[in-house]
Design a protein around this motif. Structure first.
Motif, short mmCIF file in Angstrom:
data_model
loop_
_atom_site.label_atom_id
_atom_site.label_comp_id
_atom_site.label_asym_id
_atom_site.label_seq_id
_atom_site.Cartn_x
_atom_site.Cartn_y
_atom_site.Cartn_z
N UNK A 169 0.86 -1.18 0.00
CA UNK A 169 0.00 0.00 0.00
C UNK A 169 0.89 1.23 0.00
N UNK A 170 0.62 2.13 -0.93
CA UNK A 170 1.36 3.39 -0.93
C UNK A 170 0.53 4.50 -1.57
N UNK A 171 0.95 5.72 -1.29
CA UNK A 171 0.29 6.89 -1.84
C UNK A 171 1.27 7.57 -2.79
N UNK A 172 0.78 7.89 -3.99
CA UNK A 172 1.65 8.47 -5.01
C UNK A 172 0.79 9.18 -6.06
N UNK A 173 1.41 10.11 -6.80
CA UNK A 173 0.68 10.79 -7.87
C UNK A 173 0.63 9.93 -9.13
N UNK A 174 -0.50 9.98 -9.82
CA UNK A 174 -0.64 9.30 -11.11
C UNK A 174 0.18 10.05 -12.16
N UNK A 175 0.89 9.33 -12.98
CA UNK A 175 1.62 9.97 -14.08
C UNK A 175 0.96 9.72 -15.43
N UNK A 176 0.14 8.65 -15.51
CA UNK A 176 -0.60 8.33 -16.74
C UNK A 176 -1.76 7.42 -16.38
N UNK A 177 -2.82 7.47 -17.17
CA UNK A 177 -3.99 6.62 -16.96
C UNK A 177 -4.50 6.14 -18.31
N UNK A 178 -4.86 4.86 -18.38
CA UNK A 178 -5.46 4.28 -19.57
C UNK A 178 -6.81 3.69 -19.16
N UNK A 179 -7.88 4.36 -19.54
CA UNK A 179 -9.25 3.96 -19.18
C UNK A 179 -9.79 3.10 -20.31
N UNK A 201 -2.74 2.28 -15.00
CA UNK A 201 -2.20 3.59 -14.67
C UNK A 201 -0.71 3.45 -14.41
N UNK A 202 -0.06 4.57 -14.35
CA UNK A 202 1.36 4.63 -13.99
C UNK A 202 1.47 5.58 -12.79
N UNK A 203 2.32 5.23 -11.84
CA UNK A 203 2.59 6.11 -10.71
C UNK A 203 4.09 6.15 -10.47
N UNK A 204 4.54 7.25 -9.91
CA UNK A 204 5.94 7.38 -9.51
C UNK A 204 5.99 7.20 -8.00
N UNK A 261 10.72 5.06 -8.59
CA UNK A 261 10.45 4.01 -9.57
C UNK A 261 9.10 4.28 -10.22
N UNK A 262 8.97 3.87 -11.47
CA UNK A 262 7.68 3.96 -12.15
C UNK A 262 6.96 2.63 -12.01
N UNK A 263 5.76 2.67 -11.44
CA UNK A 263 4.96 1.47 -11.23
C UNK A 263 3.82 1.43 -12.23
N UNK A 264 3.56 0.25 -12.77
CA UNK A 264 2.38 0.02 -13.57
C UNK A 264 1.32 -0.52 -12.62
N UNK A 265 0.12 0.04 -12.72
CA UNK A 265 -0.99 -0.31 -11.84
C UNK A 265 -2.10 -0.92 -12.69
N UNK A 266 -2.44 -2.18 -12.43
CA UNK A 266 -3.49 -2.86 -13.17
C UNK A 266 -4.80 -2.66 -12.41
N UNK A 267 -5.73 -1.96 -13.06
CA UNK A 267 -7.03 -1.65 -12.46
C UNK A 267 -8.05 -2.72 -12.84
N UNK A 319 -11.97 11.12 -12.23
CA UNK A 319 -11.30 11.09 -10.92
C UNK A 319 -9.83 10.71 -11.05
N UNK A 320 -9.46 10.05 -12.13
CA UNK A 320 -8.09 9.54 -12.29
C UNK A 320 -7.38 10.29 -13.40
N UNK A 321 -6.84 11.40 -13.05
CA UNK A 321 -6.11 12.23 -14.01
C UNK A 321 -4.64 12.30 -13.61
N UNK A 322 -3.73 12.39 -14.56
CA UNK A 322 -2.32 12.57 -14.21
C UNK A 322 -2.15 13.75 -13.25
N UNK A 323 -1.34 13.52 -12.23
CA UNK A 323 -1.11 14.54 -11.21
C UNK A 323 -1.94 14.31 -9.96
N UNK A 324 -3.04 13.55 -10.08
CA UNK A 324 -3.90 13.26 -8.93
C UNK A 324 -3.19 12.28 -8.01
N UNK A 325 -3.14 12.60 -6.72
CA UNK A 325 -2.53 11.70 -5.75
C UNK A 325 -3.55 10.66 -5.31
N UNK A 326 -3.16 9.39 -5.34
CA UNK A 326 -4.04 8.29 -4.98
C UNK A 326 -3.33 7.37 -3.99
#
Length: 116
Positions: free
Chosen positions: A35-45, A52-55, A59-65, A80-87
């Motif tokens: 579990x971690x909190x980080x800003x989104x860098x990219x989202x594929x809906x 999504x991608x987060x930093x 490290x750059x993490x790929x997030x499978x939704x 709700x899921x835009x680059x720059x949004x912290x999740x």
């Protein structure tokens, strides 16, 4: 009638196989929740699963939704899921050490959404 029964049997045997081939969740370690909190860098809906991608920790993490319909049904929208949004993300990392995780829940703007 007999050919219909044969076709139904074949479909019944092949349908579960297609599902397993698609998901491949065994590559994620369900015993190791991260579990971690980080800003989104990219989202594929998109389907079959959003991504999504987060930093995080340099490290750059790929997030499978989840699939789009499931996310929307549970109140998570593309807006709700835009680059720059912290999740805050909670899920399972890949077993092979790749910086990728399968998300179980996401918290954005104070709202937690269960994805599985």
């Amino acid at each position: 009638m007999r050919s219909l029964a044969i076709a139904a049997t074949v479909f019944g045997l092949l349908a579960p196989t297609a599902g397993f081939a698609h998901h491949g969740w065994s590559s994620y370690d369900a015993e190791k929740v991260i579990k971690f909190t980080a800003p989104l860098t990219a989202v594929s809906w998109r389907n079959p699963h959003g991504a999504a991608q987060v930093a995080y920790q340099k490290q750059n993490w790929t997030v499978i939704l989840a699939p789009v319909a499931r996310m929307e049904a549970r109140g998570l929208t593309e807006a709700m899921l835009k680059p720059g949004e912290t999740v805050t993300l909670e899920g399972y990392p890949r077993r092979d050490g790749t910086t990728e995780m399968r998300i179980e829940r996401i918290t954005v703007k104070g709202k937690t959404v269960e994805l599985r």
